[in-house]
Design a protein around this motif. Sequence first.
Motif, short mmCIF file in Angstrom:
data_model
loop_
_atom_site.label_atom_id
_atom_site.label_comp_id
_atom_site.label_asym_id
_atom_site.label_seq_id
_atom_site.Cartn_x
_atom_site.Cartn_y
_atom_site.Cartn_z
N THR A 126 7.31 -12.28 -6.47
CA THR A 126 7.74 -13.67 -6.48
C THR A 126 8.87 -13.86 -7.49
N GLU A 127 9.51 -15.01 -7.40
CA GLU A 127 10.60 -15.31 -8.34
C GLU A 127 10.12 -15.27 -9.78
N LYS A 128 8.92 -15.82 -10.02
CA LYS A 128 8.38 -15.85 -11.39
C LYS A 128 8.02 -14.45 -11.85
N VAL A 129 7.42 -13.64 -10.97
CA VAL A 129 7.05 -12.27 -11.33
C VAL A 129 8.28 -11.47 -11.70
N LEU A 130 9.33 -11.63 -10.91
CA LEU A 130 10.57 -10.90 -11.19
C LEU A 130 11.23 -11.40 -12.46
N ALA A 131 11.24 -12.71 -12.65
CA ALA A 131 11.88 -13.28 -13.84
C ALA A 131 11.20 -12.82 -15.12
N MET A 132 9.89 -12.62 -15.06
CA MET A 132 9.14 -12.20 -16.25
C MET A 132 9.05 -10.68 -16.37
N ASN A 133 9.69 -9.96 -15.42
CA ASN A 133 9.64 -8.49 -15.42
C ASN A 133 8.23 -7.95 -15.23
N HIS A 134 7.36 -8.74 -14.62
CA HIS A 134 5.97 -8.31 -14.44
C HIS A 134 5.80 -7.35 -13.27
N HIS A 135 6.87 -7.17 -12.50
CA HIS A 135 6.80 -6.17 -11.43
C HIS A 135 6.86 -4.75 -11.99
N THR A 136 7.17 -4.66 -13.29
CA THR A 136 7.23 -3.35 -13.93
C THR A 136 5.92 -2.98 -14.63
N LEU A 137 4.95 -3.89 -14.62
CA LEU A 137 3.69 -3.63 -15.30
C LEU A 137 2.87 -2.58 -14.53
N PRO A 138 2.07 -1.78 -15.24
CA PRO A 138 1.21 -0.79 -14.56
C PRO A 138 0.22 -1.43 -13.60
N THR A 139 -0.12 -2.70 -13.84
CA THR A 139 -1.11 -3.37 -12.98
C THR A 139 -0.47 -4.01 -11.75
N PHE A 140 0.85 -3.94 -11.61
CA PHE A 140 1.51 -4.57 -10.47
C PHE A 140 1.12 -3.83 -9.19
N GLY A 141 0.44 -4.55 -8.30
CA GLY A 141 0.08 -4.00 -7.00
C GLY A 141 -1.18 -3.16 -6.98
N VAL A 142 -1.88 -3.04 -8.13
CA VAL A 142 -3.07 -2.18 -8.13
C VAL A 142 -4.22 -2.77 -7.32
N GLY A 143 -4.15 -4.06 -7.03
CA GLY A 143 -5.23 -4.70 -6.28
C GLY A 143 -4.90 -5.00 -4.84
N ALA A 144 -3.91 -4.30 -4.30
CA ALA A 144 -3.45 -4.60 -2.94
C ALA A 144 -4.51 -4.34 -1.88
N ALA A 145 -5.56 -3.59 -2.23
CA ALA A 145 -6.61 -3.30 -1.25
C ALA A 145 -7.46 -4.52 -0.94
N HIS A 146 -7.37 -5.54 -1.79
CA HIS A 146 -8.14 -6.76 -1.57
C HIS A 146 -7.21 -7.91 -1.20
N ASP A 147 -7.77 -8.96 -0.60
CA ASP A 147 -6.95 -10.11 -0.25
C ASP A 147 -6.95 -11.14 -1.38
#
Length: 731
Positions: free
Chosen positions: A445-466
């Motif tokens: 999202t715009e906020k995730v990208l603006a805060m650089n949170h897409h670079t965190l190790p936890t980014f996307g680790v929960g994609a197996a759940h909705d």
Amino acid sequence: MTTAPADPLPRALGLLKQVWGYDAFRGVQGEIVRTVVEGGNALVLMPTGGGKSLCYQLPSLLRPGVGIVVSPLIALMKDQVDTLRQLGVRAAFLNSSLSLQETREVEAALMAGSLDLLYVAPERLLLPRTLELLERVDVGLFAIDEAHCVSQWGHDFRPEYQGLRVLPERFPDIPRVALTATADDRTRADILNVLELHGAPQFISSFDRPNIQYRVANKEGPKTQLLDFIVSEHRGDAGIVYCLSRKSVEETAKWLVAQGIDAVPYHAGLSPRERSTAQERFLNEEGLIVCATVAFGMGIDKPNVRFVAHLDLPKSMEGYYQETGRAGRDGLPSTAWMVYGLADVVNVRRMLASSDAPEEVKRVEAGKLDALLTYCEAATCRRQMLLAYFGEDYPLPCGNCDVCLNPPQVRDMTREAQMALSAAIRSGNRFGAAHLTDILLGHSTEKVLAMNHHTLPTFGVGAAHDEKTWRSVIRQLVSLGYLAAGEHHGLSATGKARALLKGETTLALREDTLVPHVTKRERERTRSTAGRAPVDAHDQPLFEALRAWRLGKARELAVPPYVIFTDASLKGIAELRPGSLATLGTVSGVGQRKLADFGDEVLGIVRDHSDGMVRPSRPPTPMELGARSNTAVLGLLKPRPAAPPAPLIDVPTTSEPDPAVADALRDLRKTLARETGLSAFVIFPNAALETLAARQPRSVAHLQGLPGLGPKRIEAYGDRIIEAINAVLDR
């Protein structure tokens, strides 16, 4: 040689039947009555609807003098006084709703010894004038209702109650009974200290309300969920819907009305007239729903509230228990229904943190909120958890809560909890649930990208759940204290999370189950009677006819319908189908006063709907076989020096009422009504007037045993009645 004082319970049981129409005490009521009648103090913890009021009303009739009841709400006073007067008990109240002239009339009645019970607001009681007045009259007992208000720890603290420490100082020899529905150990200690009840017996009834079904659901679309619940289970029933804010109250009431549901709002921001109108409608109409803040309810004695719904989270387990307890006071099946979500948890925690209360009070209240949240997230029987909070063991699952009826799935969610906690910590412990969910799901999202949170190790680790699963996990982590809500809904990991993150402990969470939405067609088709008086199809027409008659009679007498008869009593009548006044008098809740006032009309309705299949539920009693119904309880009421009980004497009977005698008695009743300020039917009912005109007694002794003329009425009006009759017959 001295003899032991007589046990007051036989007299109390007789009076219980005569006035209230009940054959036996419930639980510890009898022991409480005995203690207070004998002059002892007591602390009574009894659930809402458990019969607390009887524990001081009955002793007030049995002890010499007037019972003084300290009550916090005007509505509660008026409701109880109306009910007592309908039963023939001489009751009044003193509060700010009375004019100066009305206040003087009540005070004059008090000084004259013409009252059995007087309800007083705490502010009025503490006035020097009131205290001096009470020192000049014969006081039988002091009852402090809603006694938790005495305590600074009470969940509904009211400073004026602290001033009640004056009672043991100025009236040390008069028994004091403190009553409340909920009080933890600290609150109970405060009550004992302020009212000086040290050493007094503590009567603690079971907090279980077996007729209430407890249900909690995840908030998905609260208004629609509420509508589905009402339409599918409680259409046409009276209910209370609690909301946290005034805005939510008004919006919910307006929306329900738009959906064809009769509802009104109630909150402290409305004008006194608007609040009074809403409350009067709720008390006097059938099937009305009140949407309210917690400002509504403590003064409501309406027994046939079939459901209490919470659209927002209460602040404590005590508050939840008090509010849900306003459902099903008549003992018939009722529902406590609640939806809540993460926003509720965050809002209530933030309100608590930002309050002006001392830190010690905040800690106590935070603990109470934690207990409520644990209850909401429970995967085990809710009744067991609720009762355990109040120190009561409930050994087996109840079978009457949502968890027992539809057990939720619980599984190990330790890994998911670690992911969510890690996302909160790595993003700075300052973002809300929606942003954390985006990180876990890998949403750029715009906020995730603006805060650089897409670079965190936890980014996307929960994609197996909705998204729904992560909302549930985060909500439960906040509810269970692993995440804390700060300003702007930001979530931060707490010290409790450390062991979980290190793998030193595991965590099992429940899986939310989405309740299917009820379609408009299903709403129109569904007419479930869940929550209503459980009468079978054979008795339903008679039950509904009795309810319709009750509503008309209540409007005629300007009292709430349940003051005439409760749903439970109407159910008993519909099932028994009595064919005589004696049999009708055996129905629970039908006392002598109601039998005299309404018996003939009720029997007429029963005859109109009878199919000849009368089904008595017990062997015939002496009353059903024609024995005089009131001989066993004559002389049980509080003795007055001026009128000692006379022996029962048979009264001559004539065939038809004498019109001249009837007219004279009507005139007398009008005169007495003007003199006392009471309604004419309170002086003596029509049934009594007709009997007097037919039997034409010539002495006060001959009045005993006549329908509608109990010892109190004979004492108050007997001489005047005989004078009126003799004046006509001696012409």
